[in-house]
Design an enzyme around this catalytic site. Sequence first.
Site, PDB file in Angstrom:
ATOM      1  N   ASP A   8      47.706  50.737  33.547  1.00  0.00           N
ATOM      2  CA  ASP A   8      46.782  50.095  32.612  1.00  0.00           C
ATOM      3  C   ASP A   8      45.486  49.763  33.330  1.00  0.00           C
ATOM      4  OD1 ASP A   8      47.318  48.230  29.695  1.00  0.00           O
ATOM      5  OD2 ASP A   8      45.417  48.229  30.770  1.00  0.00           O
ATOM      6  N   ASN A  52      44.649  37.698  24.443  1.00  0.00           N
ATOM      7  CA  ASN A  52      45.883  38.479  24.627  1.00  0.00           C
ATOM      8  C   ASN A  52      47.116  37.584  24.639  1.00  0.00           C
ATOM      9  OD1 ASN A  52      44.329  40.452  27.247  1.00  0.00           O
ATOM     10  ND2 ASN A  52      44.282  40.783  25.059  1.00  0.00           N
ATOM     11  N   LYS A 112      46.448  43.784  34.144  1.00  0.00           N
ATOM     12  CA  LYS A 112      47.614  43.704  33.270  1.00  0.00           C
ATOM     13  C   LYS A 112      48.825  44.383  33.899  1.00  0.00           C
ATOM     14  CE  LYS A 112      45.451  43.223  28.767  1.00  0.00           C
ATOM     15  NZ  LYS A 112      45.249  43.774  27.414  1.00  0.00           N
ATOM     16  N   LEU A 133      42.439  56.295  20.598  1.00  0.00           N
ATOM     17  CA  LEU A 133      42.745  57.669  20.240  1.00  0.00           C
ATOM     18  C   LEU A 133      42.523  58.629  21.404  1.00  0.00           C
ATOM     19  CD1 LEU A 133      43.470  59.337  17.727  1.00  0.00           C
ATOM     20  CD2 LEU A 133      41.025  59.617  17.316  1.00  0.00           C
ATOM     21  N   ASP A 134      41.430  58.368  22.101  1.00  0.00           N
ATOM     22  CA  ASP A 134      41.027  59.239  23.181  1.00  0.00           C
ATOM     23  C   ASP A 134      42.121  59.353  24.248  1.00  0.00           C
ATOM     24  OD1 ASP A 134      38.884  60.770  23.961  1.00  0.00           O
ATOM     25  OD2 ASP A 134      38.320  59.287  25.507  1.00  0.00           O
ATOM     26  N   ALA A 135      42.607  58.219  24.692  1.00  0.00           N
ATOM     27  CA  ALA A 135      43.647  58.221  25.718  1.00  0.00           C
ATOM     28  C   ALA A 135      44.945  58.815  25.172  1.00  0.00           C
ATOM     29  CB  ALA A 135      43.878  56.798  26.225  1.00  0.00           C
ATOM     30  N   CYS A 174      21.379  56.342   5.545  1.00  0.00           N
ATOM     31  CA  CYS A 174      20.681  55.809   4.373  1.00  0.00           C
ATOM     32  C   CYS A 174      21.471  54.672   3.716  1.00  0.00           C
ATOM     33  CB  CYS A 174      20.364  56.910   3.376  1.00  0.00           C
ATOM     34  SG  CYS A 174      21.830  57.717   2.758  1.00  0.00           S
TER      35      CYS A 174
END
Lengths: 664, 391
Positions: free
Chosen positions: A46, A54, A70, A117-119, A171
């Site tokens: 982590d 947390n 962590k 999401l990326d990880a 817009c």
Amino acid sequence: MASSAAASSEEAVKAAKVLMVGAGGIGCELLKTLALSGFRDIHIIDLDTIEVSNLNRQFLFRQSHVGQSKAHVARDAVLKFRPNINITSYHANVKDTQFNVEFFKQFNVVLNGLDNLDARRHVNRLCLAAEVPLVESGTTGFLGQVTVHVKGKTECYECEPKPVPKSYPVCTITSTPSKFVHCIVWAKELLFAKLFGDKNQDNDLNVHSNENGTSKSDVFERNADEDLEQYARRIYDHVFGYNIEVALENEETWKNRRRPNPIYIRDTLPEEDIRQNGSSRDCNNDQEDPSAMASLGLTNPQEIWNLADNSRVFLESLRLFFEKREKEVGNLIFDKDDQLAVEFVTAAANIRASSFGIPLHSLFEAKGVAGNIVHAVATTNAIVAGLIVIEAIKVLQGDYKRYRMTYCLEHPSRKMLLMPVEPFEPNKLCYVCSETPLLVEVNTKTTKLREVIDKIIKGKLGMNLPLVMIGSTLVFEDGDGLEEDEAANYALNLEKFLAELPAPVVDGTKLTVEDFHQELSCSINIKHSFVSCATQPSEKVLEVLPELYGVVVYTYRYMLLDEFDEEKEPDGMVLTGWSAPVEKQVTSNGGNQSVASSSGADDADGIIEDLSTKPGMKRKLDEILETKENCDASSSAQVVEDYDDDDIVMLDEDPALAKKKRLQ
Amino acid sequence: MGCGGSAEEELTAQEMALYDRQIRVWGVDAQKRLSKAHVLVCGMNGTTTEFCKNIVLAGVGSLSLMDDHLVTEDDLYANFLIPHDESIYGGRSRAEVCCESLKDFNPMVRVAVEKGDPSQISGEYLEKFDIIVVSCASIKTKLLINDHCRKRTKHIAFYTIECKDSCGEIFVDLQNHSYVQKVGGEPKPKELTYPSLQEAISVPWKNLPRKTTKLYFAMRVLENYELSEGRSAFEASLSDLPAVLALRKEMCDKMSLSESQIPTSLLERLLAAGMKQHPPVSAILGGILGQEVVKAISGKGDPIKNFFYYDAADGVIIIGTTRIGHTVLQAKERRAMRPITLLPRGKGIEGYCFQQGTKFRGDRLQLTGKFNYLTLLYLATPQMPLLGLYL
């Protein structure tokens, strides 16, 4: 029989070496449950450090741990009640190159408790490359899910497109907000950025004014002779008054919309009031963290301020920024933990909301929206962690027929609080776990290689260090260790239009894209088309990047209603074979049956049919929309509740039993 | 200290900071009510430990633990509140050791030890609490405490929770429970009347819903066995199987239930487990119970009515809630078959039809045909079920 299964599961658990990614909400619970369940060799990665917010759920952490890693703290805490097991902790990013395919290969199973999401996509790719099973999870509030991904047996995490962070057309933000979130985005991304952020950044706020015959190029410039009070009032009048007047001139815009009211400071706060406001300032001069709420005596963050209070907070917070935090002005970025920034954004969003007839919100709520704060409670994380371990044990036993995806619900529906579903088979058209080529439609004459790399290859395909080949010609490579001349050559290529590259990209060209770290390679077929960035200047969107805790939840209503508005292809490029088939079909408006088939191998079931050819579909859809409109967006299972109201509806067949039957 | 007392005082800044993420889930009002609630847990094991952790983190007013048993090595197996150090736990009760660890979890919650024997508890004593959770006690004790709760004028919510191996059972008695549930975005007040534990377990088996889980019957057989043999809870072991099977036959005959509804293998598993709990199942049950207690205290959301079962073993997954012992359950007239159409533009949609056992995946779909009940899980987001839609 039962006992021998139990024995073998015990053996499998003892011998297993597992990798946990994430030591947050799910991670703490998971590490504890793994240790109790008899796992003896656990590695945990982590990147984060512990924060106060947390502590309500990440029970391995204490106030005294705030600021520490962590992963390390979680390890030490668990070793206290299980001293004889091995836990290896890494305070690092899972995307670091040290965690390569070789690293992943040493594990029997990988367990994700990630918040973005990326990880998740990155870990999915490494697990596929290393052929290590993955148990994936996520929670939001009372909702949660656990899924199992085993190469060749079940779908991978990316077999189905995942939604990208919600973005809004410019817009909507600049001219026609209809929801509070639009006002927040405006206040945070435009106004806050303009006033306190990097002056050189692009900004879509109207900065010109013809008022009072001034010909200033930028009204946000503070005049030399102007005191802060005057400056704040002028900005107020410009953004909430003048700019609205300018927008109102465009009659076309308001034909079918409610017209906004310009708001001027002289109307909301009479002159004397402002003076008073000013005179109260001395008592709060020495505060370490300046706060407009504190100076104005507002104490309750749950309270919804009226327009006058919002205006006071606006002026006061603006003043405090320039007076107390002058050094930071010019490079501030909105941060949800910055009280003054939250106060300013709340006030500005609320004033704009009153202008557009949108309900006002409290600071607490505004902070949640602006900071994309994801709701989290301990119980869901505990349940999900338990489910992960149950699936992990099945994976270790290779018991793939019993793998389940499980969903946690908030309220019993169909008499279930936890819902098990059999995993799907791999999607044969998934570009990540199968070798299906992707299709990009792009104007090869007006699109630069850089755009394709940034927007498609990195942006959508999630590669970190891509390499691009056209036939056998290497046109781009990323990462360290490049020769100087190579790097220069690639830099040059980046700025070239596709059709002008050393190996020209034209209609039908096939690109090979690879990421060595992820060991992912895929092909992209190019289709030349006339869409182009240049011809669609208005399609820029503002991206709101959520700080994801578990997963983004778009409620059903959100999905049906919001996804309809102003569907756009922001990049001037259309990518197919990714999530694009869906969008493509929508934009082309053609009800093209062949596109639907891209969605998977299950068409044979005969339940997927093209709807557009059937009359009455529209009506059905409207019915659903209507039902959903009556529902609370915060409760995702609302329809169910309505139906289950009296609790005496019986299932004709218990879903779980039905499934069991099929398994036999 | 009355239950559900007015929540006038504002939360402190410290509480707001600590509870920020969960207040966003259940609201300030629920948080205030939580901080005024007093919870008693009788029996400390892996599962109640999980529950205690959850409820302390959530910020209840106070938590009292009753379990005079001295900690033994067996307790270490599923209980993460007991440090692996005999110099710490030696000669001390389960409640004492757990209490010490729990205090650390949240300095804003009062955690205390209540000495005593749950089977000797008086009704008056229970008035100190709003929530009672009973575990690892005999059915006799459970019935007694439940009875006490129901006889007090004060509203006391009663729960039992048991976990044996990978099977779990929760029973809920909220007596007359008023709560608010959002229907169509509007908070709607609702009322529920719960049967007592005695009523719930006395319902003739033939009147039970057809799909009542086997676990329900198996648990009743074991309870009866313990009761008739005068055994204390969980004392029965695999060697008692023949006697238990004989009792099964007797009960099934009396209740006109086929013995196959209570498989021998299930009884075997439960007997072999004894006190042993499968930690992931404890985590799940403790999580569910924590969530239910928050619902009960806050008066928000649809609670379990009135049994909850979980079994993760042998590929049979029984996850569900069953309402037993209340008004005769009757199947509502089946809904007319209705085709449904969904057009979530721009998003893939994926679903699962339970009854037909078929899967589908697509960006557009239509479902027609003989679906009496249809369950769709929409995975429009990173695989989050957006809605179970039932037609």
